[in-house]
Design a protein around this motif. Sequence first.
Motif, short mmCIF file in Angstrom:
data_model
loop_
_atom_site.label_atom_id
_atom_site.label_comp_id
_atom_site.label_asym_id
_atom_site.label_seq_id
_atom_site.Cartn_x
_atom_site.Cartn_y
_atom_site.Cartn_z
N MET A 66 0.84 -1.19 0.00
CA MET A 66 0.00 0.00 0.00
C MET A 66 0.88 1.24 0.00
O MET A 66 2.03 1.21 0.42
CB MET A 66 -0.93 -0.01 1.21
N ILE A 67 0.29 2.34 -0.46
CA ILE A 67 1.03 3.59 -0.57
C ILE A 67 0.65 4.50 0.60
O ILE A 67 -0.54 4.77 0.82
CB ILE A 67 0.71 4.29 -1.90
N PRO A 68 1.63 5.00 1.36
CA PRO A 68 1.30 5.86 2.50
C PRO A 68 0.92 7.27 2.04
O PRO A 68 1.48 7.81 1.08
CB PRO A 68 2.60 5.88 3.31
N ALA A 69 -0.05 7.87 2.71
CA ALA A 69 -0.43 9.26 2.49
C ALA A 69 -0.59 9.90 3.86
O ALA A 69 -0.30 9.28 4.89
CB ALA A 69 -1.72 9.34 1.68
N HIS A 70 -1.03 11.16 3.89
CA HIS A 70 -1.22 11.84 5.17
C HIS A 70 -2.52 11.33 5.81
O HIS A 70 -3.62 11.59 5.35
CB HIS A 70 -1.31 13.35 4.96
N GLY A 71 -2.36 10.54 6.89
CA GLY A 71 -3.53 10.02 7.59
C GLY A 71 -4.25 8.91 6.85
O GLY A 71 -5.43 8.65 7.13
N ALA A 72 -3.59 8.24 5.91
CA ALA A 72 -4.27 7.20 5.14
C ALA A 72 -3.27 6.30 4.46
O ALA A 72 -2.07 6.63 4.34
CB ALA A 72 -5.20 7.82 4.10
N HIS A 73 -3.74 5.12 4.02
CA HIS A 73 -2.99 4.23 3.15
C HIS A 73 -3.82 3.98 1.91
O HIS A 73 -5.05 3.79 1.99
CB HIS A 73 -2.65 2.92 3.86
N ALA A 98 3.50 10.26 -3.27
CA ALA A 98 2.53 10.95 -4.13
C ALA A 98 2.75 10.60 -5.59
O ALA A 98 1.78 10.35 -6.33
CB ALA A 98 2.64 12.46 -3.91
N ALA A 99 4.02 10.56 -6.01
CA ALA A 99 4.32 10.21 -7.40
C ALA A 99 3.90 8.78 -7.70
O ALA A 99 3.38 8.47 -8.78
CB ALA A 99 5.82 10.40 -7.66
N ASP A 100 4.12 7.86 -6.73
CA ASP A 100 3.70 6.47 -6.93
C ASP A 100 2.18 6.38 -7.08
O ASP A 100 1.68 5.62 -7.91
CB ASP A 100 4.14 5.62 -5.73
N VAL A 125 2.61 20.53 2.38
CA VAL A 125 1.83 19.35 2.01
C VAL A 125 1.56 19.38 0.51
O VAL A 125 1.66 20.41 -0.15
CB VAL A 125 0.50 19.29 2.78
N GLY A 126 1.20 18.21 -0.03
CA GLY A 126 0.82 18.10 -1.43
C GLY A 126 -0.58 17.51 -1.53
O GLY A 126 -1.08 16.91 -0.57
N VAL A 127 -1.21 17.70 -2.67
CA VAL A 127 -2.58 17.23 -2.87
C VAL A 127 -2.69 16.56 -4.22
O VAL A 127 -2.17 17.06 -5.24
CB VAL A 127 -3.60 18.39 -2.79
N PHE A 142 -0.88 14.56 0.98
CA PHE A 142 0.41 13.94 1.29
C PHE A 142 1.22 14.89 2.15
O PHE A 142 1.30 16.09 1.87
CB PHE A 142 1.17 13.60 0.00
N ALA A 143 1.82 14.36 3.19
CA ALA A 143 2.59 15.17 4.13
C ALA A 143 3.90 15.63 3.50
O ALA A 143 4.37 15.04 2.51
CB ALA A 143 2.87 14.36 5.39
N PRO A 144 4.52 16.68 4.06
CA PRO A 144 5.84 17.08 3.57
C PRO A 144 6.82 15.91 3.59
O PRO A 144 6.87 15.14 4.55
CB PRO A 144 6.26 18.17 4.58
N GLY A 145 7.57 15.76 2.50
CA GLY A 145 8.52 14.66 2.40
C GLY A 145 7.96 13.41 1.76
O GLY A 145 8.72 12.47 1.48
#
Length: 434
Positions: free
Chosen positions: A1-8, A75-77, A53-55, A67-70
């Motif tokens: 799974m791909i990690p995001a801010h507060g989610a997978h 995000a690209a994945d 952050v990114g969206v 997506f959190a900083p860093g």
Amino acid sequence: MIPAHGAHLSVTETSIRIEQSALAAALTGQTVVTVPLAEVTGVRSTPPTLLDVGVVLLEGPGTTVTFAPGQDRAAADFVADVEAALRGEAPTASAGGVTGLSFVGFDVETANADVGSICQIGVVRVVDGVEVAAESWLCTPPPGLSEFQAANIAVHGITPEMVADQPGFAERLPALLEFIGDLPVIAHNAQFDMMALRRACLAAELPVPELTFGCSLVLSRAARLGLPDHRLPTVAAGLGVPLDRHHDATEDARAAAGIVVELARRSDHRGPFREMQEDAGFRTGTLSQDAVHPVLRQRPGLPTEPTQAPERKPARRAPWQSVATPDVIPDANPDADPTGPLFGQHVTLTGDFEPFDKGRLWSAIADMGAEIGRNVTRKTTILVAGTWATKTSKEKRAEELIAKGQELQIWTGEQLIAVLGLTEDGSEDEQPPF
């Protein structure tokens, strides 16, 4: 799974699944959000930075993922997986893959002590870090190398009867090269497998293919995994990579490939295998008609891919201590791995191998089951030529015998050091596993 801010996140061919953390679920009242892929018309993103952050916006349903900083690679994945799914292709990162990491895992089994006596070939194609194809071929070894020795049979279980009705190595080679295509090849102790392939081609009077290759053994050593040794079963177990039937060529190729993918994940690598190997500090190995150039640590100013045999250094004459012939010749180890590249060989050294003295090299060579010779004779099968200002008399004698038809290989010092598993500062690792 791909990690995001507060989610997978996970992406399939039919949907996008967003599993929210406990805090996010408490705030939104939703533990899982499922977005049907059929509703998504496109994807737009503002990548995160180290500070902001990114969206990612899923156009159509209007769903946003933060997506959190860093988390720029995550995000690209995610964007790459959604775009792949929209094109009807299998998502990569969501399946545990590594974007851009594509290569062919490779392994051979041999019938006897000659490295060219290939009787089984195994290959696994990896695209974006995910296995997409695999093949296993039994074959009769090349002419003159077809004898099966009991020690080899005990290792892999392949008997003469099992290959009696199989095509010869020469007939298998086109399918192997078609499977590899333009991809780099990796193996665990790739020097052995590449030397085996080259030797088999020469014995079968076939052109040696030009390949670039990497080594999962070298990469696992460099990763400093804290393992007791770096044999294929040990590294596979240490990284959680399955290895069901060790010494089955395809299973070994699959394990080597899995090791590379897992090391890429652990280092957060994205991109081609060559970049992964260079990031670890190593140059790419090459196979050609003339030689096998091993995977070695990259030094400043050294080309990443050698395209011709390295020139001998017009260096000062080496200290006598490093080139003198030792008084005592060690006996060959009869209990050495019979499938190793030096087992049963007759090896002679010439030139300088700084920082190693010949006594130490002799001991390491004999421990791998080779007979040591002081001079080049009609028994010699390998001459290892270290650096020297001019061509030595032993090397000239070896060339004369080769011209007369003797099966004799001339290795560089780098090739020997790689096969013996010695580090460049003169310290020993463990001997390479086969």
